[in-house]
Design an enzyme around this catalytic site. Sequence first.
Site, mmCIF file in Angstrom:
data_model
loop_
_atom_site.group_PDB
_atom_site.id
_atom_site.type_symbol
_atom_site.label_atom_id
_atom_site.label_comp_id
_atom_site.label_asym_id
_atom_site.label_seq_id
_atom_site.Cartn_x
_atom_site.Cartn_y
_atom_site.Cartn_z
ATOM 1 N N HIS A 168 4.882 99.578 44.312
ATOM 2 C CA HIS A 168 4.280 98.279 44.634
ATOM 3 C C HIS A 168 3.333 97.919 43.493
ATOM 4 C CE1 HIS A 168 4.660 98.545 49.316
ATOM 5 N NE2 HIS A 168 5.505 97.633 48.857
ATOM 6 N N CYS A 264 -4.096 99.140 49.702
ATOM 7 C CA CYS A 264 -2.955 99.027 50.624
ATOM 8 C C CYS A 264 -3.406 98.866 52.068
ATOM 9 C CB CYS A 264 -2.086 100.284 50.572
ATOM 10 S SG CYS A 264 -1.405 100.649 48.978
HETATM 11 N N1 ARG Z 1 4.485 104.000 53.211
HETATM 12 C C1 ARG Z 1 4.233 102.674 52.823
HETATM 13 C C2 ARG Z 1 5.466 102.100 52.143
HETATM 14 O O1 ARG Z 1 6.107 102.791 51.436
HETATM 15 C C3 ARG Z 1 3.046 102.568 51.935
HETATM 16 C C4 ARG Z 1 2.673 101.160 51.608
HETATM 17 C C5 ARG Z 1 1.570 101.041 50.660
HETATM 18 N N2 ARG Z 1 1.153 99.695 50.546
HETATM 19 C C6 ARG Z 1 0.847 99.100 49.398
HETATM 20 N N3 ARG Z 1 0.408 97.885 49.427
HETATM 21 N N4 ARG Z 1 1.079 99.632 48.243
HETATM 22 O O2 ARG Z 1 5.812 100.979 52.343
#
Ligand code: ARG
Length: 704
Positions: A168, A264
Amino acid sequence: MTDTVRILMCPPHHYDVDYVINPWMEGNIHRSSRERAEQQWNQLYEVLTGLAAVELVSPEKGWPDMVFAANAGLVLGDRVVLSRFLHPERQGEEPYFQAWFEANGFTVHTLPKSLPFEGAGDALFDRAGGWLWAGYGFRSELDSHPYLADWLDVEVLSLRLVDQRFYHLDTCFCPLTDGYLMYYPPAFDAYSNRLIELRVPAEKRIAIDEIDAINFACNTVNVDRTVVVNQASDALKEALNERGFTVEETPLTEFLKAGGAAKCLTLKVTEPRRDTPKVSTIQSRVIHLEGHLLDSGLVNRALDTIITGGGSFQVLNFDLGKQRQDTSMAEVKVSAPDQTVMDDIMGQLIDLGAVSLPREVAPAALAPVVQAGVAPDDFYVTTIYPTEVLVGNSWIKVEGQRMDGAIAITRAASNGSDQGPVARCKLLRDLQVGEDVVVGSKGIHTLRTAPSLKKKTDDFSFMGAGVSSERRVELVVEQIAWDLRRIRDRGGKVVVTAGPVVIHTGGSEHLKSLIQGGYVHALLGGNAIAVHDIEQAMMGTSLGMDMKRGVSVQGGHRHHLKAINTIRRYGSIANAVEKGVLTSGVMYECVKNNIPFSLAGSIRDDGPLPDTQMNLIEAQADYARLIEGADLILMLSSMLHSIGVGNMTPAGVKMVCVDINPAVVTKLSDRGSVESTGVVTDVGLFLSLLVQQLSKLTGQYTYI
Ligand code: ARG
């Protein structure tokens, strides 16, 4: 405390690592402690309530990642673009987040179901310029970006993520107050890094190290001058302090196990809008591919080309051929963050034989040559494949097809009347001022012949491990002998390029036989093959080795210089033949049988022989002339000359490359020509087999 900032969080009551959708989750299933997670989350909550108003959305059982509120959507003013999760594991969160946004007075925009976009996890506003940095490559699709530009009325700059660990944008990129930017450059492709550097001045960029990156230092909540983070190195803290930021560390190790940290876990829901023009430079084109798409691996290659080139794709249609001989057809929508990237990708797709769909076809773009021998910047680089260009309303075939050239358009005139445009492949050095050259990727079509299904197995290895190679070389020799004979009998043309190894390995007798038998119509090589051939003819040695007994002769290393000296005395090989000084060998046979040859010089040449062309531009021109109209080129153990020849040969000419070094053979077949056959073996042995096979085929042909 700044109460104008509102942050949304989701308590971790149902948080756990239940599945794996990013590399951090691997090996962590059910390995996080709910208790410690609650405690760490509460601590973050405490810190944040000191900086902003924190609101809560209630967690839902069965949706453990809902705790990562950043992925709820992307807010600007009173609008929100709701997330469309890529993975089904998270798609169930969408309605809960939607309900919260609606209940809180936001206008909710929803993307098409098949268009992934993961909210503020992948989209971050620049704190000074107000534009939106949007990530793609893993979770969000590039094609979602134009929707963001449109609905939120902002400029969107697309950044391509290339390291899975930073899947991300908010895991490796964090715009800070006053236009600072903390980021981890290796997580982005080169184009994205360039874009970042263009937009953010050097003194505002804080590039972090890998150690900080994997501690999620970029996954920061920034309110005014405070930066809340899981962990930061002393160096990073110092860098931030120097720029007037206070760093607050709060451990979030339990959430790192799911691939998230401070940022996050939060979503800023007060995002004031600024006046930035609504723009998105994203380009899309629809291409059409046809052929043995699966058998030849063409679809894979095309799709890989798009992704590695920094674009994204959507397969709109795929018609699979039903029978082995049927071709397949695919229509693919290609998107790229801007025109430059698109041109680059399209250039490569065209080389694979793709065409823009008719409604998208535009004439080729032309730019004039303003300096002789120099093409306009984004000139289209030609391939070995037959190519057509759309000039005005008609597709015209490019003449003199070869790779690594430019396409020049001129007007043909005959008897004073204009015969229309002519397209010709030209080397850069031959371009003339005033000529128009095709630039970009529009209006160009290359025709690829359907690759033979046995393509990759065509590289026969005589001594390679694991292949019953002796028999396989025999088989390939049978095929080549058959081709040679047919070409000779129909008056076709065979060109041989040969290195001195042909002589050292005892191949000269056989090459001689081929010339005498009428199987060779031009010979290309360097100074060395001629020198060693003449040395052998005059003194019985090749580089000082007695070719009959296989031992070195005393003082033999001087022999080749003597041979050179003799030819120099007579002014040319042909003269030496005429005067009866040179009476046998490959070069002798060429002269006697009127086989044209060209010897291209190089820096390491002794002599050279008077026949060796030391002006390489002239030598290339000689080679090109001799190759013209060839049906088959037999490349015998000369990497330099074989690759040189490969570069100037259009598709459709069969090439047989024989070398003991597999790398040379592979290099030649990698040029993409489907007609090339590689034989990894000793060239002397190969020639002997070939001559034997030919004498079998012809009966009357005498093997010497
Ligand atoms: N386990 C989640 C996923 O893989 C973690 C999300 C993390 N969020 C972020 N904004 N980076 O989607």
